[in-house]
Enzyme design. Structure first.
Site, short mmCIF file in Angstrom:
data_model
loop_
_atom_site.label_atom_id
_atom_site.label_comp_id
_atom_site.label_asym_id
_atom_site.label_seq_id
_atom_site.Cartn_x
_atom_site.Cartn_y
_atom_site.Cartn_z
CG ASP A 1 -69.63 -5.23 90.38
OD1 ASP A 1 -68.57 -4.59 90.26
OD2 ASP A 1 -70.02 -5.70 91.47
CG HIS B 1 -73.22 -2.30 93.42
ND1 HIS B 1 -72.11 -2.24 92.63
CD2 HIS B 1 -72.93 -3.22 94.38
CE1 HIS B 1 -71.17 -3.06 93.07
NE2 HIS B 1 -71.66 -3.68 94.15
CE1 TYR C 1 -70.35 -9.05 91.37
CE2 TYR C 1 -70.88 -11.37 91.69
CZ TYR C 1 -70.49 -10.15 92.21
OH TYR C 1 -70.21 -10.02 93.55
CG ASN D 1 -76.04 -7.39 97.86
OD1 ASN D 1 -75.56 -8.53 97.83
ND2 ASN D 1 -76.01 -6.64 98.95
CB CYS E 1 -66.71 9.66 119.06
SG CYS E 1 -67.83 10.97 118.52
#
Length: 527
Positions: free
Chosen positions: A183, A294, A142, A9, A480
């Site tokens: 990937d 990743h 890729y 990345n 929350c």
């Protein structure tokens, strides 16, 4: 030998996180390292990434978008390939002995499709000579992602899959072993997804492609020969770990899903059946290594590589920008200076040339007549003042006083008469009275300013109270419902009627339902 694969990345950000590319390669400790999503254009490749001591590197760049796609393969010196090729088709293939060849039946694709499929820098192939006599081709890929908002990208992805399988099978038929690493952007089975949609996976064309490519394995990782006809490749990780759950390689960084291991397995090392069964010793993932969305995966193989004596022409060391074949800017400037000197002769040269053409040149300031045969009156005159004195910008703004009458002028000293002592005393008393009056006036002014400042401050306070009574400010951040902690605001980015709207969700990382450390189902629109 160890082969490692990692979608980094952005190779520069990942490398800088480890210190340098060399530090990164040594940390990963593999013989062949295949990186995807390098996000580099060729003109962004610098020597620190292209040259690493002890390694040779090969890159494929996107020929369109910036900071997009791209793959790179680094090989240790003792694993240098004999041939390297960019792309899955013959579009970018070298027309020399370095070409790997064996493309299969690519006539099913038109030339425009082949150019587009290989224009995004998604594949690079390296061929290695092994010690057991059969070469191995490593295909670093890729694969495209199917964007749900761009239906045409799904068709592009399936075409890329088809071309990849065609090339891999053609290389296998040609007598080479094949390893596909990278990937793949698809989770094959429900076990490879954190929260699979079984029906969607059954209808997914991407999952169908993997079904057609890979030999099915039983619960023990053994080849199921009854339904493996025509299939030639094995998912090496599932060969060693057929029932291992939550073995993921990719997680969402937006939702911090890696903290709860809420991810998918979309990175693979796939090899032909004979190679996996005979020469694979291990295939593993490394989720503990961070630096990307990743994690790396690797395979240990039970053979060694005989390195090539000469590196293939696609090696970065042969790129024109690194092989010192490109002309530098300084050379152009130097060339321009030399040409200027050649084109503009000196004054002596001009004078000599004019003498040769019977032109009488006035070099002493005298008015000599030129030859009547010369049609142009050329006089070269130089002023001694202009040649010996340099101009200064300040001379245009300041003029020096003239020195012509300096000797005749005389300085006149003014005469000062002494004042009487009584006059001086009266003047001092008057000054004291005026000073007291001025001090009194000054005090009055200062008091008036303080009163005015107090009035302004009071007005501001009243105004602030009035605005606060009208505008109550933003509402407090809601808690929350599951964990009773302040939630976090997000914005809808997906196109549709709610795009741009803001909402609150639990601030904890995304995870499986029922996990107390994962995000609860709290949701509230922001007013």
């Amino acid at each position: 030998m160890k082969i490692l694969c990692w979608n980094v990345n952005g190779i520069r950000t990942t490398a800088y996180g480890k210190g340098s590319i060399k530090d990164l390669l040594e940390f990963l400790n593999a013989d062949i390292l295949c990186f995807q999503e390098t996000k580099l254009l060729r003109d962004q490749l610098d020597e620190s990434i292209a040259f690493v001591e002890g390694y040779n590197s090969y890159f494929s760049f996107s020929r369109g978008k910036v900071a997009y796609s791209g793959v790179a393969t680094y090989c240790k010196t003792d694993c240098a390939p004999i041939r390297v090729e960019e792309g899955l088709s013959n579009v970018w293939a070298a027309k020399n002995a370095d070409r790997i060849g064996h493309y299969g039946n690519i006539s099913k694709f038109n030339s425009e499709e082949l150019s587009l499929l290989d224009a995004e820098g998604r594949a690079i192939l390296t061929e290695h000579k092994t010690d057991f006599g059969r070469n191995v081709v490593v295909i670093n890929v890729y694969c495209p992602r199917a964007d749900p908002e761009k239906p045409e990208r799904l068709n592009f992805k399936l075409k890329f899959y088809e071309l990849l399988q065609e090339r891999a099978e053609a290389l296998l038929i040609a007598g080479k072993h094949v390893v596909i690493v990278g990937d793949v952007n698809t989770s094959h089975k429900p076990i490879d997804h954190c929260e699979p949609d079984i029906k969607a996976m059954q209808n997914s064309p991407s999952c169908h492609w993997l079904d057609n490519l890979l030999i099915p394995l039983d619960s023990e990782g053994k080849v199921d020969s009854s339904i493996s006809a025509g299939k030639k490749f094995i998912d090496s990780f599932r060969y060693f770990y057929p029932r291992r759950k939550e073995a993921f390689t990719c997680w969402s960084t937006v939702t911090s899903a890696r903290k709860t291991n809420y991810g998918t397995r979309i990175d693979y090392i796939i090899a032909d059946k004979d190679l996996v069964v005979s020469y694979f010793a291990e295939s593993q993932i490394q989720p503990e290594i961070e630096g990307s969305d990743h994690c790396p995966i690797y395979a240990d193989l039970k053979f060694t590589i005989n390195p090539s004596d000469k590196l293939p022409w696609l090696c970065t060391k042969y790129m024109s920008e690194f092989s010192k074949k490109q002309s530098k800017l300084t050379e152009f400037l130097k060339l321009g200076k030399e040409s200027t000197e050649r084109s503009e002769p000196t004054n002596t040269t001009r004078i000599n040339k004019m003498k040769d053409t019977n032109v009488t040149v006035d070099t002493k300031g005298s008015n000599q007549k030129r030859d009547s045969t010369c049609p142009v009156n050329i006089d070269v005159k130089r002023s001694k003042s202009s040649s010996n004195k340099s101009c200064n910008l300040l001379n245009y703004f300041f003029t020096k006083p003239s020195n012509t009458h300096k000797s005749n002028t005389s300085i006149i000293q003014p005469t000062v008469e002494k004042e009487p002592l009584e006059a001086i005393k009266d003047k001092k008393d008057n000054n004291n009275d005026s000073r007291e009056l001025n001090n009194s006036q000054q005090n009055n002014k200062e008091n008036k300013k303080e009163d005015e400042a107090a009035m302004v401050a009071n007005d501001k306070s009243e105004t602030t109270k009035a605005w606060k009574s009208i505008l109550s400010g933003p509402p407090p951040i809601p808690l929350c419902s599951g964990h009773k902690v302040p939630s976090v605001m997000r914005t809808v980015k997906k196109s549709g009627p709610n795009q741009g709207r803001r909402f609150y969700v639990c601030t904890l990382p995304e995870g499986r339902r029922g996990n107390p450390n994962a995000r609860c189902n709290f949701f509230q629109w922001a007013n």
